[in-house]
Write an enzyme that holds these catalytic residues in place. Structure first.
Site, short mmCIF file in Angstrom:
data_model
loop_
_atom_site.label_atom_id
_atom_site.label_comp_id
_atom_site.label_asym_id
_atom_site.label_seq_id
_atom_site.Cartn_x
_atom_site.Cartn_y
_atom_site.Cartn_z
N SER A 1 0.87 -1.17 0.00
CA SER A 1 0.00 0.00 0.00
C SER A 1 0.91 1.22 0.00
O SER A 1 2.12 1.11 0.25
CB SER A 1 -0.84 -0.04 1.28
OG SER A 1 -1.40 1.21 1.58
N TYR B 1 -2.82 -1.24 10.19
CA TYR B 1 -2.75 -1.46 8.73
C TYR B 1 -1.37 -1.05 8.20
O TYR B 1 -0.72 -1.81 7.46
CB TYR B 1 -3.86 -0.67 8.06
CG TYR B 1 -4.00 -0.95 6.58
CD1 TYR B 1 -4.53 -2.15 6.13
CD2 TYR B 1 -3.60 0.00 5.63
CE1 TYR B 1 -4.66 -2.41 4.76
CE2 TYR B 1 -3.74 -0.26 4.27
CZ TYR B 1 -4.27 -1.46 3.84
OH TYR B 1 -4.40 -1.71 2.48
N1 LIG Z 1 -8.63 -0.76 -1.89
C1 LIG Z 1 -7.57 -0.01 -1.66
O1 LIG Z 1 -7.62 1.23 -1.69
C2 LIG Z 1 -6.26 -0.65 -1.33
C3 LIG Z 1 -5.12 0.15 -1.28
C4 LIG Z 1 -3.90 -0.40 -0.98
C5 LIG Z 1 -3.80 -1.76 -0.75
N2 LIG Z 1 -4.91 -2.55 -0.80
C6 LIG Z 1 -4.74 -3.97 -0.53
O2 LIG Z 1 -5.19 -4.73 -1.62
C7 LIG Z 1 -5.61 -6.01 -1.14
C8 LIG Z 1 -7.01 -6.28 -1.67
O3 LIG Z 1 -7.89 -5.29 -1.11
P1 LIG Z 1 -9.27 -4.90 -1.78
O4 LIG Z 1 -9.34 -3.43 -1.74
O5 LIG Z 1 -9.46 -5.63 -3.04
O6 LIG Z 1 -10.26 -5.42 -0.62
P2 LIG Z 1 -11.55 -6.32 -0.66
O7 LIG Z 1 -12.12 -6.23 0.71
O8 LIG Z 1 -12.39 -6.02 -1.84
O9 LIG Z 1 -10.94 -7.79 -0.89
C9 LIG Z 1 -10.20 -8.45 0.11
C10 LIG Z 1 -10.53 -9.93 0.05
O10 LIG Z 1 -9.73 -10.59 1.05
C11 LIG Z 1 -10.54 -11.58 1.65
N3 LIG Z 1 -10.06 -11.90 2.99
C12 LIG Z 1 -10.04 -11.08 4.06
N4 LIG Z 1 -9.58 -11.75 5.14
C13 LIG Z 1 -9.32 -13.01 4.73
C14 LIG Z 1 -8.85 -14.18 5.39
N5 LIG Z 1 -8.57 -14.18 6.71
N6 LIG Z 1 -8.69 -15.31 4.68
C15 LIG Z 1 -8.98 -15.33 3.35
N7 LIG Z 1 -9.44 -14.26 2.67
C16 LIG Z 1 -9.60 -13.12 3.36
C17 LIG Z 1 -11.93 -10.95 1.70
O11 LIG Z 1 -12.95 -11.93 1.88
C18 LIG Z 1 -12.01 -10.23 0.38
O12 LIG Z 1 -12.59 -11.04 -0.63
C19 LIG Z 1 -5.52 -5.95 0.37
O13 LIG Z 1 -4.31 -6.54 0.79
C20 LIG Z 1 -5.51 -4.47 0.66
O14 LIG Z 1 -4.87 -4.18 1.88
C21 LIG Z 1 -6.13 -2.03 -1.09
#
Ligand SMILES: NC(=O)c1ccc[n+]([C@@H]2O[C@H](COP(=O)([O-])OP(=O)(O)OC[C@H]3O[C@@H](n4cnc5c(N)ncnc54)[C@H](O)[C@@H]3O)[C@@H](O)[C@H]2O)c1
Length: 243
Positions: free
Chosen positions: A133, A146
């Site tokens: 991130s 986080y």
């Molecule tokens: N959305 C953003 O702005 C953003 C920015 C930087 C980084 N990220 C990172 O990108 C990645 C994906 O995030 P996203 O935005 O697509 O979120 P999201 O919530 O849409 O998807 C995350 C997925 O992870 C799964 N998950 C959560 N805990 C779990 C567990 N214990 N076991 C198995 N699966 C699990 C959830 O069920 C979900 O389907 C994450 O690591 C997040 O930190 C997101």
């Protein structure tokens, strides 16, 4: 645009039921890879996840690797996207939530890489793309847990790159900016000013979409990125180059 640049690759994508993970799985498949997906939940769309489990369970990642190898006949690519986030002010931030964030965002990723390492080494051209991130390099209010987890996953990725590099494995950490996914939707809905802030902070003046990240993940999995390893790769629309 779809290609055949990942033809023959056998990948695990976690967090594949939603957001960036779902887009990454789709993009890798569009580029020819065979993809084995994992998540704690089935997607709302009704699409299938191959391995449904909470990846923080101590043996979950070993079982995931075993199931993926059995299904695909090998494994050469890891894209651990599963993650959680929520705002918690420092004071009153309870231990349980702090540790939960580290468990999902860091420890489960460590275990997946450890369990898959023999397969990645044997492949000779293994690929690991972790998801950090902008908070892998910066902090922010309410994001103690986080940001700690995302700094750590960048450090984990660099160390893995050093250790597995001699076996032809690359490891890089994509660092997304603010992306419109179910993770950020509640905060953007509750705090429209937060959404506007990130739209304006990006040099490109928009939020990212999951596909903006998935396309870079696919590049890092491809042979085009064969000499890139151990780096954080910012995909933030130019947000963090601006004051
Ligand atoms: N959305 C953003 O702005 C953003 C920015 C930087 C980084 N990220 C990172 O990108 C990645 C994906 O995030 P996203 O935005 O697509 O979120 P999201 O919530 O849409 O998807 C995350 C997925 O992870 C799964 N998950 C959560 N805990 C779990 C567990 N214990 N076991 C198995 N699966 C699990 C959830 O069920 C979900 O389907 C994450 O690591 C997040 O930190 C997101």
């Amino acid at each position: 645009m779809a290609s055949d640049r990942l033809l023959g690759r056998k990948a695990i994508v976690t967090g594949a039921a939603s957001g960036i993970g779902a887009a990454a799985a789709a993009r890798l498949r569009a580029d020819g890879a065979t993809v084995f997906t994992a998540d704690v939940q089935a997607p709302d769309s009704g699409a299938k996840v191959d391995f449904v489990a909470d990846l923080t369970a101590p043996d979950a990642n070993a079982r995931l690797v075993q199931a993926a190898v059995a299904a695909m006949g090998g494994l050469d690519t890891l894209v651990p996207c599963a993650g959680i986030s929520a705002f918690h002010p420092l004071e009153g931030h309870d231990d349980a939530y702090f540790l939960r964030v580290l468990d999902v965002n860091l420890v489960a990723v460590f275990r997946l890489i450890r369990e898959a390492a023999p397969q990645l080494k044997a492949a000779g051209n293994g690929r690991i793309v972790t998801i950090g991130s902008t908070t892998s390099s910066h902090g922010d209010e309410g994001l103690c847990a986080y940001a700690a987890s995302k700094h750590a996953v960048l450090g984990l990725t660099k160390s893995v790159a050093a250790e597995l590099g001699p076996f032809g494995v690359t490891a890089n950490c994509v660092q997304p900016g603010a992306i419109a996914t179910p993770m950020t939707a509640p905060a953007f809905a509750d705090m429209p000013e937060f959404r506007t802030f990130w739209e304006n902070k990006a040099a490109l003046r928009r939020l990212g979409q999951p596909e903006d990240i998935a396309d870079v993940i696919a590049f890092l999995c491809s042979d085009d990125a064969r000499f890139m390893s151990g780096h954080g790769v910012w995909v933030d629309g130019g947000a963090m180059v601006r004051h």
